[in-house]
Design an enzyme around this catalytic site. Sequence first.
Site, mmCIF file in Angstrom:
data_model
loop_
_atom_site.group_PDB
_atom_site.id
_atom_site.type_symbol
_atom_site.label_atom_id
_atom_site.label_comp_id
_atom_site.label_asym_id
_atom_site.label_seq_id
_atom_site.Cartn_x
_atom_site.Cartn_y
_atom_site.Cartn_z
ATOM 1 N N ASP A 14 0.854 -1.277 0.071
ATOM 2 C CA ASP A 14 -0.360 -0.369 0.396
ATOM 3 C C ASP A 14 0.640 0.990 -0.048
ATOM 4 O O ASP A 14 -0.095 2.796 0.770
ATOM 5 C CB ASP A 14 -0.995 -0.004 1.175
ATOM 6 C CG ASP A 14 -1.992 -1.244 1.288
ATOM 7 O OD1 ASP A 14 -2.363 -1.774 0.242
ATOM 8 O OD2 ASP A 14 -1.862 -1.969 2.375
ATOM 9 N N HIS A 42 -5.353 -1.944 -5.655
ATOM 10 C CA HIS A 42 -4.495 -0.563 -5.987
ATOM 11 C C HIS A 42 -5.082 0.588 -6.475
ATOM 12 O O HIS A 42 -6.633 0.248 -7.373
ATOM 13 C CB HIS A 42 -3.416 -0.564 -7.295
ATOM 14 C CG HIS A 42 -2.938 -2.305 -6.813
ATOM 15 N ND1 HIS A 42 -2.150 -2.493 -6.052
ATOM 16 C CD2 HIS A 42 -2.785 -2.989 -7.338
ATOM 17 C CE1 HIS A 42 -0.992 -3.520 -5.979
ATOM 18 N NE2 HIS A 42 -1.334 -4.195 -6.898
#
Length: 389
Positions: A14, A42
Amino acid sequence: MQKIMAVIGAQWGDEGKGKFVDYLYPGCSMAARFNGGNNAGHSVETIENGRQRVHLLPANAYRDGAVCILGNGMVIDLDVLKEEIQRVMEVNRSVEVIVDRRAHIITNEHKAKDQEDEEKRSIKIGTTSRGIGPAYADKMYRKGMRVCDIDPQFFWSIRCAVADTTMILNNAISGGDSVLFAGAHGTMLDIDHGAYPYVTSSNCIAAAVGTGAGVDPRRITDAIGVMKAYSTRVGGGPFPSEMDEEAASAIRKKGKEYGTTTGRPRRIGWLDIPALRRSALINQFDYFAISMLDVLSVVREVRICISYKYSSQSGIGEDFPMNDSEYSSLTGEYITMKGWSEESVLGKTNFCELPEEAKLYIRTIEFMTKVPVKIISTGPRRDQTIDRR
Ligand code: GTP
Ligand code: IMP
Ligand code: MG
């Protein structure tokens, strides 16, 4: 000039790989995922389309004419693949999706087992419960089901091509095309190099392009380490530079730090230099791309963990803790720097425009890791980026 880029998470996932994959894709003929499955999430944000998400496709998916490859090293949930192709095509009809014949399939049994195992564990890993671990376990146990075992009609019906993507990628590279490899998760979650067992079940590092896509990692011209201006982690396990809840909640709120896949609040930490050095060592990063410089402005003073000290050892350690007992004997050594305001960095596109405090922060990272920071994200959108390449 031909570029073979590997966009790799330098921390715990992340880090903003989604934004950078989307940003770096123009000029490439295809982008490929090579590890993991829909445990990844994503996000890509543009003016036209707002915030969009992908879990299986590489994050070039919203680019015009995007070719998205799902490599042999992935584990695929077919329901998620179907839903994701549909969803992406609603925004971008020009996307082309190709899945490798040898990628493994996540079954309902894998998902159920993932959940059951997590419930039984006394110390929780906090898996995403997407069936990732059990699918990879069956693969290693040589009893997995693969894409080539599924009726080809299914893939045709969801507008996904099935092919030998190793040949496609190698032919493209031999023909002089630029190609982008989109890593999932992060180096600290790597099954071999992360803090086992608090890791995911795949290799997340640049070299995994070799096994997960069938492309010699020596072909990579740009190993790009994606990092956040601070650290985040979802799930259990060692997180040496975790910050107190007051600072954490301010950053979490500003940076919308909730899991893309599970919605869980992310744990927040200061920048962890020993972890980044370790990551740079394993991946041999050519440069870093850093995200969330604007978000870090919510704290008045910025701390950086520059080394670890183990009470069980003499002196200061650089080594990442390998188990719970090493972790519990660890304290971080920090330096503190002056912060900057949001307005002074948000949307800036030139390094010279940044305030001195932010420049010093970037230079400190470069000095301490010996890796240049060449791309700096100053906001969620594509255009809010400083490019020093
Ligand atoms: P990866 O898993 O590494 O791809 O990151 P991610 O996509 O999971 O991150 P997440 O889902 O948390 O999404 C990040 C969000 O933050 C996206 O909407 C991005 O557009 C946005 N973002 C990326 N870089 C920056 C930045 O520098 N500043 C701000 N404010 N937002 C950013
Ligand atoms: P799994 O990959 O679902 O088995 O989860 C194993 C560990 O990796 C858990 O701590 C997850 O929270 C973490 N994890 C897996 N994928 C990601 C990701 O994309 N971002 C952040 N953490 C992840
Ligand atoms: Mg993510």
